[in-house]
Design an enzyme around this catalytic site. Structure first.
Site, PDB file in Angstrom:
ATOM      1  N   THR A  10      -4.772   0.155  15.502  1.00 29.01           N
ATOM      2  CA  THR A  10      -4.625  -1.295  15.365  1.00 29.01           C
ATOM      3  C   THR A  10      -4.960  -1.784  13.957  1.00 29.01           C
ATOM      4  OG1 THR A  10      -6.884  -1.624  16.145  1.00 29.01           O
ATOM      5  CG2 THR A  10      -5.142  -1.710  17.816  1.00 29.01           C
ATOM      6  N   GLY A  11      -5.556  -0.940  13.129  1.00 29.63           N
ATOM      7  CA  GLY A  11      -5.932  -1.350  11.771  1.00 29.63           C
ATOM      8  C   GLY A  11      -4.732  -1.383  10.838  1.00 29.63           C
ATOM      9  N   CYS A 148      -6.391   6.381  -2.228  1.00 26.29           N
ATOM     10  CA  CYS A 148      -5.141   5.753  -2.667  1.00 26.29           C
ATOM     11  C   CYS A 148      -4.947   5.773  -4.181  1.00 26.29           C
ATOM     12  CB  CYS A 148      -5.075   4.320  -2.161  1.00 26.29           C
ATOM     13  SG  CYS A 148      -6.567   3.360  -2.438  1.00 26.29           S
ATOM     14  N   HIS A 241      -1.240  -0.571  -6.224  1.00 24.52           N
ATOM     15  CA  HIS A 241      -2.297  -0.389  -7.223  1.00 24.52           C
ATOM     16  C   HIS A 241      -1.651  -0.146  -8.588  1.00 24.52           C
ATOM     17  CE1 HIS A 241      -5.160  -0.455  -4.121  1.00 24.52           C
ATOM     18  NE2 HIS A 241      -5.561   0.781  -4.082  1.00 24.52           N
TER      19      HIS A 241
END
Lengths: 349, 349, 349, 349
Positions: A10-11, A148, A241
């Site tokens: 759900t994140g 990331c 990013h």
């Protein structure tokens, strides 16, 4: 088709997993695990959907299960994990007894016998898996992908370290708010502002990059031997990013040569034609004001890293500078795990 | 009281001049020059006011004059210039025949005999003025201040170069949109985005900083002999430039010592108690996530530069990193010129 | 395949035209016209591309022509116009002698015999074309679409006016910056801010909506007879206009009935299965905090308008309120013209 | 000097209280209460400071106490409350036994005998205090101020309802993120986006405004008898609520007359020359694109509401429209309570 599940479904990264796995040619998403609060509900009812694209129809009716192996459907072979670090430490081990765990969590990164992998960079680290399974007496195993900001940086460094002798690297990041999770950065902190600090991010970039660009000698990883320093900052950008990089080589070089090596970089995922592999892992932009996060984050379906402003550094010998943009929740998170799983599926399963 | 004027009075930096000169104890703002389109109108009628604070009552009724010395009130002694570079090149010379020109424009920076000055850093460069006047046969003269991002950086470097042997510096900036002027950055370019390029900015930072931290031997400036490389980027922030700095010294050092030297840095403007001089040119923040532009840009009425995240760089010998925030249109532009004029008024006029 | 061209091809709406026409099943984009500065260059060389998706390969090599019929390829049948109003007034007439002009410009909206059309709302206004051609002795003709904020509003009003007696409407908009063109809204004007004024926007909404929802009696349009007032505001959103609407009916009503009529609304473009016609012109959201521009602007490929917060207005008899989001440069501009052209292609050409 | 305390001192509105009470001529801030997590610590150590201006020196060393009357210094006479509603319900009653409670919380608004007051609008509601004290057998009492968006609206309505017969009002808001508290709106929810929903906000505006503009007959409040409907939306602005207002009067009117009544509006706080009372509660802007939140929120030290775009509504008889901006955490929260306390101090204590 391999049945797969998502832990932490759900994140925000969990939702990216679902988006990337929808209509995947090799993987069938059949299981979604989340916290007890969500377990037992239809996914659509359990979830506030955060992504711009609609929730895929195929997952709306899946009943969310608890995050442990007993509650997971037996037919699942691979689970993707976007669990919070503190949960991931134990839960991923529980799953690894029977499942392949492709994890975006940091809990097991760089631990002995657990491969930290970017398929274009160090696929050979998957050779650790045997030792991992023997050591733990597991039928499954854990494979992790890096942080990331590390992934975007390392993808662009790979064609450089393969062709030049790198002496040192400094990197200053301008990172998107999605990297902190949906509730991670309050708007009060970032509108007409930026935050020059991201907890543990610099440490991760500095250690993971050297690990990924090192070598696996069959027993352990020997880190790459250049020096790397990072300064990490959060800016008011949703996704993507940006990183400004200063590189010093040991020797003189031709900047056009650096550009060619980056632009023409291809690796195993491209050879194997893996579904999520972008045609070009690194795209070199010619425009003087690119890459930009809103314009370039979706290049290669979010799996390419865009590089621009590649230029000699007049202040230092043997040095150059560039800027990169990479999609932090696709190439930098969910897409990284999915590509790892595609490689595993092709080579190991 | 010295009568002063502003050239480029309707622009954004022009408005900052007006704001800073309102109720100034030494300067009386009596003349405002702008383009022909505005000349002849009351300032209030000629101007769209861009600043958050109200337009000062004292300037509303001043009739804007053309931007040349013949149209300027004779009683004016100092003119502040925020002219566009292309106009500044000629116009400032015309004014220098009779006026002191304190310029924020880049047209005459670093030219022979024209002081480029930050009062806390290199007030002795004002000694060039005699030669400048003689060479040109001027009664007035031109004094310039550096580029916005240079000023913030150099202020924090001054206590470092005074106390340590600097080997090299890399700086990556995250600059506010106001630095490009009111119409400089379209919202389409910067909402959910950043632009990793600012024309000529890196060249200015790299050359001006070494010039400012060099030495004036009575004839010419000898640049500082460390190496400096900049990468400049625009972010969605209204005011306040942020810079991430990597410094390598020649020798080992104590990070607490660096901090003390910065925090305790005082210089001539503080000694002379100049009106616009901040109590502390550099403020060292202890919070792990500061400085931030919205929170720290107004420190010292916008004349202090805030430094934070001062930390050893573990990746490199003799190295440390920090982040700074400085107000780009106050300390980095109008306030810089005003402080220069205060110093000139105290020492020369 | 019908050959088509774009007037104003380098601008932001021009780029949306190119994006929407790429791989279009009925239209082949063969001509691109722009200002003299661009004419003669390859499109890729003439254009700074503003959209997140890449410039389509198919247009990169098209040589841009001047914006007049003599320079346009003869094989083109339809030209899409995103010209600035002041140019559009004359140029579109020049083109209408020989071409079908599907215009997003406001110059000819609501003029006698020039249809202002939303295909789902008033396709019968195309019957004006005969008179237009006769009156002007043209082989081609001009068809216009409404202002961006008008289109989104009117699409949601159509199922209401078809089923209920509307007495009055007030609408307050929160409009995206892209509506003003790439350079229209400086970032200085909109970061941590909003601008409660958009030139002529309220007048357009108030007049165009009544025109579109009126009736064409074969000679002229009789405006709808309810009252409509608009207040228009610009907010820091890239794409997607949001509108808050207060409606008063003549009679009592059931709010569920309003919802059903909106959610089930289908019209001619859906019947004809036009390529750009969304399955649902109006999508009704159930979540209490939707629609939101970043989340809902792309619904139906940017051609659906999303409605939410549909609720009875307790303060007034026979009244309700709702919020809508529509993509201003797709459904509200380029997509509107393309859908008009698809309808013309199906029905008239 | 009256000693005062703040309940909820570490939160965002609590910090505004501290900012407004610093150097206050009538009030000495001597007590700060917060949650158990903060109690016992120096305020500086307990608090992450959110405001752009520095934390006042005077509060840094105050030791935070628990939020109950037993732990509060006895010398305090007035406590300002910015407690969360759920705590405020009980805690404010506890304090009211001995203290004057000037509350910004919504828990006791509009309850019988508890004045909901804007000093410029309905100071006579303070006459309820006697009954409140008798009913509860309290030595102290509770006075509340309205919701942030209500205050700005009601201040501008007061000169209208005093001079014209108002028939109906619709208001559409564009509210700043600070209104939701520091962590209230995630950046993921609001960058390149807006949220067209704020829980309970419309209900508060609709009920509180009619209550404030009603009349107190000595026993109870009779609501104003016009109709009011609100639609509330959150936009990416740090501070400053913007509201677009549609008003219908019973009779014809002169728009210049409306403007004059607003611009010349003065009331009891101005007569009494209360410290926080702005010279003009309502400022009427002439520029066509004002008021704007970043430019106008600080007017009158954040205590004035700026009005602009005042214009006849051509679509409706007897109607006009305007836009307002008010500072939501100063005039709309902490400043409202402080002004209430100043009035109480002048008239009652």
């Amino acid at each position: 088709m391999v049945n797969v599940g998502v832990l932490g479904a759900t994140g925000m990264v969990g939702q990216r997993f679902i988006q990337l796995l929808d209509k995947h040619p090799d993987f069938e998403l059949t299981a979604l695990a989340a916290s007890s609060r969500s377990a037992g509900k239809r996914y659509e009812d359990a979830t506030t959907w955060y992504l711009d694209d609609e929730m895929p129809e195929s997952v709306k009716d899946i009943v969310v299960c608890e995050t442990n192996p007993e509650d997971m459907d037996n037919d699942v072979d691979i689970v993707f994990s976007s669990l919070p670090t503190e949960f991931a430490a134990k839960v991923e081990k529980d799953f690894a007894k029977d499942y392949v765990v492709a994890s975006n969590a940091s809990a097991h990164r760089m631990k002995k016998n657990i491969p930290l992998v970017i398929p274009e960079v160090n696929p050979e680290y998957l050779d650790m898996i045997d030792a991992q399974q023997k050591e733990n007496n597991w039928d499954g195993f854990i494979v992790t992908n890096p942080n990331c900001s590390t992934i975007a940086l390392t993808l662009t460094l790979k064609p450089i370290v393969d062709n030049f002798n790198v002496n040192s690297i400094r990197v200053s990041t301008m990172q998107a708010v999605s990297g902190a999770g949906y509730n991670g950065v309050p708007s009060m902190a970032i509108v007409d502002n930026l935050v020059p600090y991201i907890g543990s991010e610099e440490e991760k970039m500095e250690s993971e990059t050297l690990h990924l660009l090192g070598s696996f000698d069959g027993e352990k990883v020997n880190d790459a031997n250049f020096r790397l320093s990072a300064s990490c900052h959060r800016v008011p950008v949703i996704d993507g990013h940006t990183e400004a990089i200063f590189i010093e080589l040991d020797d003189d070089f031709d900047i056009g040569d650096v550009k060619d090596k980056m632009a023409n970089f291809k690796a195993l995922p491209q050879e194997l034609n893996l579904f999520s592999a972008p045609e070009n892992p690194v795209i070199v932009k010619e425009e003087m004001d690119r890459p930009q996060p809103r314009m370039d984050r979706n290049a290669g379906n979010g799996m390419s890293v865009s590089v621009g402003r590649l230029r000699k550094d007049q202040a230092f010998d043997n040095s150059f500078k560039y800027v990169l943009v990479g999609h932090n929740t696709i190439r930098g998170a969910a897409g990284a795990s999915v590509l790892n799983a595609e490689l595993i599926n092709e080579r190991i399963l």
